[in-house]
Write a protein that holds these residues in place. Structure first.
Motif, PDB file in Angstrom:
ATOM      1  N   ARG A   1       0.831  -1.213   0.000  1.00  0.00           N
ATOM      2  CA  ARG A   1       0.000   0.000   0.000  1.00  0.00           C
ATOM      3  C   ARG A   1       0.862   1.259   0.000  1.00  0.00           C
ATOM      4  O   ARG A   1       0.569   2.235  -0.689  1.00  0.00           O
ATOM      5  N   ILE A   2       1.937   1.247   0.774  1.00  0.00           N
ATOM      6  CA  ILE A   2       2.841   2.396   0.827  1.00  0.00           C
ATOM      7  C   ILE A   2       3.518   2.600  -0.526  1.00  0.00           C
ATOM      8  O   ILE A   2       3.605   3.727  -1.025  1.00  0.00           O
ATOM      9  N   LEU A   3       3.965   1.527  -1.148  1.00  0.00           N
ATOM     10  CA  LEU A   3       4.650   1.644  -2.432  1.00  0.00           C
ATOM     11  C   LEU A   3       3.710   2.065  -3.560  1.00  0.00           C
ATOM     12  O   LEU A   3       4.151   2.635  -4.551  1.00  0.00           O
ATOM     13  N   ARG A   4       2.411   1.794  -3.410  1.00  0.00           N
ATOM     14  CA  ARG A   4       1.425   2.199  -4.416  1.00  0.00           C
ATOM     15  C   ARG A   4       0.857   3.593  -4.147  1.00  0.00           C
ATOM     16  O   ARG A   4       0.123   4.131  -4.967  1.00  0.00           O
ATOM     17  N   ASP A   5       1.198   4.184  -3.012  1.00  0.00           N
ATOM     18  CA  ASP A   5       0.728   5.522  -2.674  1.00  0.00           C
ATOM     19  C   ASP A   5       1.190   6.497  -3.760  1.00  0.00           C
ATOM     20  O   ASP A   5       2.350   6.453  -4.181  1.00  0.00           O
ATOM     21  N   PRO A   6       0.304   7.380  -4.241  1.00  0.00           N
ATOM     22  CA  PRO A   6       0.674   8.306  -5.318  1.00  0.00           C
ATOM     23  C   PRO A   6       1.922   9.150  -5.035  1.00  0.00           C
ATOM     24  O   PRO A   6       2.723   9.393  -5.936  1.00  0.00           O
ATOM     25  N   GLU A   7       2.119   9.559  -3.798  1.00  0.00           N
ATOM     26  CA  GLU A   7       3.313  10.329  -3.452  1.00  0.00           C
ATOM     27  C   GLU A   7       4.581   9.491  -3.620  1.00  0.00           C
ATOM     28  O   GLU A   7       5.602   9.980  -4.103  1.00  0.00           O
ATOM     29  N   MET A   8       4.509   8.222  -3.212  1.00  0.00           N
ATOM     30  CA  MET A   8       5.668   7.347  -3.330  1.00  0.00           C
ATOM     31  C   MET A   8       5.947   7.014  -4.790  1.00  0.00           C
ATOM     32  O   MET A   8       7.105   7.001  -5.225  1.00  0.00           O
TER      33      MET A   8
END
Length: 107
Positions: A31-38
């Motif tokens: 989920r963190i890696l798919r976050d738009p900011e990431m």
């Protein structure tokens, strides 16, 4: 932060994300890696490659299966994230899950 590199896949920094299905910590990191900011942070600087450590499918950018990659990179637990410089030189290994803020700091 990553220094911009050429678009050629072999000369680009790779972020290898080793996971396995059913792992709650792997799902958190996904989920963190798919976050738009990431995604924006990594875009143009590094290629993210998700690798199922139990996977038998060929990963084209690595020319091996998930099982083979986990063995080659000596991944014994998930999630594990490895930052690789061109030529398969390991820059950094992050074992375990991090918060979004901590991962941002690492990158």
């Amino acid at each position: 932060m990553f220094v911009p590199m050429t678009a050629h896949a072999d000369s680009e920094t790779k972020v290898l994300f080793f996971y396995h299905d059913g792992c709650p910590w792997c799902a958190k990191m996904d989920r963190i890696l798919r976050d738009p900011e990431m995604v924006s942070l990594l875009s143009g600087h590094a290629q993210l490659i998700k690798i199922n450590v139990e996977g038998r499918q060929m990963i084209p950018s690595l020319q091996q299966t998930g099982i083979g990659a986990a063995h080659e990179f000596k991944v014994y637990g998930t999630p594990t994230i490895i930052f690789m410089a061109p030529g398969k030189k390991e820059i950094l290994r992050v074992p375990g899950a991090l918060s979004k803020e901590d991962f941002w700091d690492v990158v």
